[in-house]
Design a protein around this motif. Structure first.
Motif, PDB file in Angstrom:
ATOM      1  N   VAL A 140      41.713  64.039  53.700  1.00 38.66           N
ATOM      2  CA  VAL A 140      41.047  63.375  52.585  1.00 38.66           C
ATOM      3  C   VAL A 140      40.149  64.386  51.899  1.00 38.66           C
ATOM      4  O   VAL A 140      39.340  65.040  52.545  1.00 38.66           O
ATOM      5  CB  VAL A 140      40.200  62.174  53.075  1.00 38.66           C
ATOM      6  CG1 VAL A 140      39.451  61.547  51.934  1.00 38.66           C
ATOM      7  CG2 VAL A 140      41.075  61.157  53.756  1.00 38.66           C
ATOM      8  N   SER A 141      40.313  64.520  50.599  1.00 44.40           N
ATOM      9  CA  SER A 141      39.479  65.455  49.859  1.00 44.40           C
ATOM     10  C   SER A 141      38.463  64.701  49.015  1.00 44.40           C
ATOM     11  O   SER A 141      38.623  63.511  48.723  1.00 44.40           O
ATOM     12  CB  SER A 141      40.353  66.338  48.961  1.00 44.40           C
ATOM     13  OG  SER A 141      41.066  65.537  48.054  1.00 44.40           O
ATOM     14  N   LYS A 142      37.427  65.413  48.635  1.00 39.95           N
ATOM     15  CA  LYS A 142      36.384  64.834  47.793  1.00 39.95           C
ATOM     16  C   LYS A 142      37.016  64.425  46.464  1.00 39.95           C
ATOM     17  O   LYS A 142      37.803  65.160  45.876  1.00 39.95           O
ATOM     18  CB  LYS A 142      35.286  65.864  47.563  1.00 39.95           C
ATOM     19  CG  LYS A 142      34.076  65.333  46.892  1.00 39.95           C
ATOM     20  CD  LYS A 142      32.999  66.393  46.845  1.00 39.95           C
ATOM     21  CE  LYS A 142      31.771  65.847  46.188  1.00 39.95           C
ATOM     22  NZ  LYS A 142      30.707  66.848  46.130  1.00 39.95           N
ATOM     23  N   GLY A 143      36.713  63.229  46.014  1.00 44.03           N
ATOM     24  CA  GLY A 143      37.268  62.723  44.762  1.00 44.03           C
ATOM     25  C   GLY A 143      38.483  61.825  44.936  1.00 44.03           C
ATOM     26  O   GLY A 143      38.993  61.283  43.960  1.00 44.03           O
ATOM     27  N   ALA A 144      38.965  61.654  46.167  1.00 45.17           N
ATOM     28  CA  ALA A 144      40.121  60.771  46.413  1.00 45.17           C
ATOM     29  C   ALA A 144      39.742  59.328  46.087  1.00 45.17           C
ATOM     30  O   ALA A 144      38.606  58.910  46.273  1.00 45.17           O
ATOM     31  CB  ALA A 144      40.575  60.886  47.862  1.00 45.17           C
ATOM     32  N   LYS A 145      40.682  58.580  45.589  1.00 43.57           N
ATOM     33  CA  LYS A 145      40.447  57.184  45.211  1.00 43.57           C
ATOM     34  C   LYS A 145      40.483  56.271  46.431  1.00 43.57           C
ATOM     35  O   LYS A 145      41.289  56.453  47.336  1.00 43.57           O
ATOM     36  CB  LYS A 145      41.499  56.705  44.201  1.00 43.57           C
ATOM     37  CG  LYS A 145      41.441  57.446  42.883  1.00 43.57           C
ATOM     38  CD  LYS A 145      40.142  57.142  42.187  1.00 43.57           C
ATOM     39  CE  LYS A 145      40.066  57.876  40.863  1.00 43.57           C
ATOM     40  NZ  LYS A 145      38.749  57.850  40.298  1.00 43.57           N
ATOM     41  N   VAL A 146      39.589  55.277  46.425  1.00 45.41           N
ATOM     42  CA  VAL A 146      39.490  54.301  47.512  1.00 45.41           C
ATOM     43  C   VAL A 146      39.500  52.907  46.904  1.00 45.41           C
ATOM     44  O   VAL A 146      38.841  52.675  45.892  1.00 45.41           O
ATOM     45  CB  VAL A 146      38.182  54.496  48.327  1.00 45.41           C
ATOM     46  CG1 VAL A 146      38.050  53.438  49.395  1.00 45.41           C
ATOM     47  CG2 VAL A 146      38.121  55.882  48.919  1.00 45.41           C
ATOM     48  N   ARG A 147      40.269  52.017  47.504  1.00 46.57           N
ATOM     49  CA  ARG A 147      40.227  50.598  47.130  1.00 46.57           C
ATOM     50  C   ARG A 147      39.778  49.831  48.358  1.00 46.57           C
ATOM     51  O   ARG A 147      40.371  49.964  49.422  1.00 46.57           O
ATOM     52  CB  ARG A 147      41.592  50.096  46.669  1.00 46.57           C
ATOM     53  CG  ARG A 147      41.967  50.649  45.333  1.00 46.57           C
ATOM     54  CD  ARG A 147      43.259  50.148  44.751  1.00 46.57           C
ATOM     55  NE  ARG A 147      44.041  49.263  45.589  1.00 46.57           N
ATOM     56  CZ  ARG A 147      44.936  48.414  45.133  1.00 46.57           C
ATOM     57  NH1 ARG A 147      45.174  48.336  43.853  1.00 46.57           N
ATOM     58  NH2 ARG A 147      45.628  47.661  45.951  1.00 46.57           N
ATOM     59  N   ALA A 148      38.710  49.042  48.197  1.00 49.65           N
ATOM     60  CA  ALA A 148      38.158  48.283  49.318  1.00 49.65           C
ATOM     61  C   ALA A 148      38.444  46.809  49.122  1.00 49.65           C
ATOM     62  O   ALA A 148      38.063  46.222  48.115  1.00 49.65           O
ATOM     63  CB  ALA A 148      36.653  48.516  49.416  1.00 49.65           C
ATOM     64  N   PHE A 149      39.136  46.223  50.081  1.00 52.56           N
ATOM     65  CA  PHE A 149      39.450  44.799  50.065  1.00 52.56           C
ATOM     66  C   PHE A 149      38.433  44.113  50.974  1.00 52.56           C
ATOM     67  O   PHE A 149      38.559  44.138  52.194  1.00 52.56           O
ATOM     68  CB  PHE A 149      40.878  44.565  50.554  1.00 52.56           C
ATOM     69  CG  PHE A 149      41.913  45.234  49.681  1.00 52.56           C
ATOM     70  CD1 PHE A 149      42.430  44.572  48.583  1.00 52.56           C
ATOM     71  CD2 PHE A 149      42.330  46.519  49.946  1.00 52.56           C
ATOM     72  CE1 PHE A 149      43.375  45.179  47.771  1.00 52.56           C
ATOM     73  CE2 PHE A 149      43.266  47.141  49.146  1.00 52.56           C
ATOM     74  CZ  PHE A 149      43.791  46.466  48.048  1.00 52.56           C
ATOM     75  N   LEU A 150      37.409  43.539  50.376  1.00 53.20           N
ATOM     76  CA  LEU A 150      36.310  42.948  51.124  1.00 53.20           C
ATOM     77  C   LEU A 150      36.698  41.595  51.684  1.00 53.20           C
ATOM     78  O   LEU A 150      37.437  40.836  51.050  1.00 53.20           O
ATOM     79  CB  LEU A 150      35.087  42.828  50.224  1.00 53.20           C
ATOM     80  CG  LEU A 150      34.672  44.130  49.538  1.00 53.20           C
ATOM     81  CD1 LEU A 150      33.549  43.882  48.554  1.00 53.20           C
ATOM     82  CD2 LEU A 150      34.287  45.171  50.556  1.00 53.20           C
ATOM     83  N   ASP A 151      36.195  41.285  52.879  1.00 48.86           N
ATOM     84  CA  ASP A 151      36.514  40.011  53.526  1.00 48.86           C
ATOM     85  C   ASP A 151      36.053  38.821  52.686  1.00 48.86           C
ATOM     86  O   ASP A 151      36.672  37.767  52.721  1.00 48.86           O
ATOM     87  CB  ASP A 151      35.869  39.940  54.913  1.00 48.86           C
ATOM     88  CG  ASP A 151      36.525  40.905  55.886  1.00 48.86           C
ATOM     89  OD1 ASP A 151      37.628  41.402  55.586  1.00 48.86           O
ATOM     90  OD2 ASP A 151      35.929  41.157  56.952  1.00 48.86           O
ATOM     91  N   SER A 152      34.980  38.993  51.922  1.00 46.58           N
ATOM     92  CA  SER A 152      34.462  37.887  51.122  1.00 46.58           C
ATOM     93  C   SER A 152      35.288  37.627  49.865  1.00 46.58           C
ATOM     94  O   SER A 152      35.266  36.521  49.335  1.00 46.58           O
ATOM     95  CB  SER A 152      33.011  38.157  50.726  1.00 46.58           C
ATOM     96  OG  SER A 152      32.939  39.343  49.953  1.00 46.58           O
ATOM     97  N   ASP A 153      36.016  38.640  49.366  1.00 47.83           N
ATOM     98  CA  ASP A 153      36.830  38.488  48.155  1.00 47.83           C
ATOM     99  C   ASP A 153      38.015  39.454  48.204  1.00 47.83           C
ATOM    100  O   ASP A 153      38.049  40.452  47.492  1.00 47.83           O
ATOM    101  CB  ASP A 153      35.969  38.763  46.915  1.00 47.83           C
ATOM    102  CG  ASP A 153      36.667  38.397  45.620  1.00 47.83           C
ATOM    103  OD1 ASP A 153      37.721  37.713  45.673  1.00 47.83           O
ATOM    104  OD2 ASP A 153      36.173  38.784  44.548  1.00 47.83           O
ATOM    105  N   PRO A 154      39.009  39.179  49.048  1.00 53.02           N
ATOM    106  CA  PRO A 154      40.111  40.133  49.243  1.00 53.02           C
ATOM    107  C   PRO A 154      41.062  40.268  48.055  1.00 53.02           C
ATOM    108  O   PRO A 154      41.815  41.225  47.989  1.00 53.02           O
ATOM    109  CB  PRO A 154      40.844  39.581  50.471  1.00 53.02           C
ATOM    110  CG  PRO A 154      40.520  38.133  50.482  1.00 53.02           C
ATOM    111  CD  PRO A 154      39.149  38.009  49.904  1.00 53.02           C
ATOM    112  N   LEU A 155      41.045  39.336  47.125  1.00 55.26           N
ATOM    113  CA  LEU A 155      41.969  39.399  45.993  1.00 55.26           C
ATOM    114  C   LEU A 155      41.467  40.290  44.860  1.00 55.26           C
ATOM    115  O   LEU A 155      42.227  40.610  43.947  1.00 55.26           O
ATOM    116  CB  LEU A 155      42.238  37.988  45.465  1.00 55.26           C
ATOM    117  CG  LEU A 155      42.912  37.048  46.468  1.00 55.26           C
ATOM    118  CD1 LEU A 155      43.117  35.680  45.848  1.00 55.26           C
ATOM    119  CD2 LEU A 155      44.226  37.627  46.954  1.00 55.26           C
ATOM    120  N   ASN A 156      40.198  40.677  44.900  1.00 55.14           N
ATOM    121  CA  ASN A 156      39.623  41.541  43.879  1.00 55.14           C
ATOM    122  C   ASN A 156      39.059  42.797  44.551  1.00 55.14           C
ATOM    123  O   ASN A 156      37.891  42.836  44.918  1.00 55.14           O
ATOM    124  CB  ASN A 156      38.509  40.816  43.111  1.00 55.14           C
ATOM    125  CG  ASN A 156      39.044  39.616  42.363  1.00 55.14           C
ATOM    126  OD1 ASN A 156      40.075  39.696  41.718  1.00 55.14           O
ATOM    127  ND2 ASN A 156      38.362  38.496  42.494  1.00 55.14           N
TER     128      ASN A 156
END
Length: 121
Positions: A34-50
């Motif tokens: 993983v390098s600096k600047g890599a994209k991350v998408r977080a699917f939160l337990d409280s709102d997994p669809l967004n």
């Protein structure tokens, strides 16, 4: 509210909402470069669809034990813009985008990882 507290017990945490970050614990078995600047998408337990979007700002070089006695690397990601519904201690699942790799490596990633761990390569 209404719960008795003891001396020295933490009752509140204050954080600057403009400086919130995601902490992603990646188990050694699932580790990727993983390098600096890599994209991350977080699917939160409280709102997994967004999913919340973020960008990697730092990654640890040493794995450490986390809860559940799992060895993991720690990655920090800064949130992109204003993300509604974010608060301290929220949990979820993260998807980190790494570099593109050959299809053969992607398909045999787990067996290669097991061989490397077993023989110390």
């Amino acid at each position: 509210m209404g719960r008795p507290v003891t001396t020295g017990e933490r009752i509140m945490e204050v954080a600057d909402p403009d400086r919130m970050q995601l902490r992603v614990d990646v188990p050694v078995a699932d580790a990727i470069a993983v390098s600096k600047g890599a994209k991350v998408r977080a699917f939160l337990d409280s709102d997994p669809l967004n999913p919340a979007s973020a960008e990697v700002v730092a990654a640890s070089f040493e794995a450490r034990m986390i809860e559940g006695d799992v060895l993991a690397y720690r990655i920090y990601a800064a949130l992109d813009g204003d993300q509604p519904g974010m608060r301290l201690g929220i949990r979820g699942t993260a998807q980190i985008s790494g570099e593109k790799v050959a299809l053969a490596y992607y398909l045999f990633r787990k067996p290669i990882s097991v061989i490397r761990q077993r023989f110390g390569l």
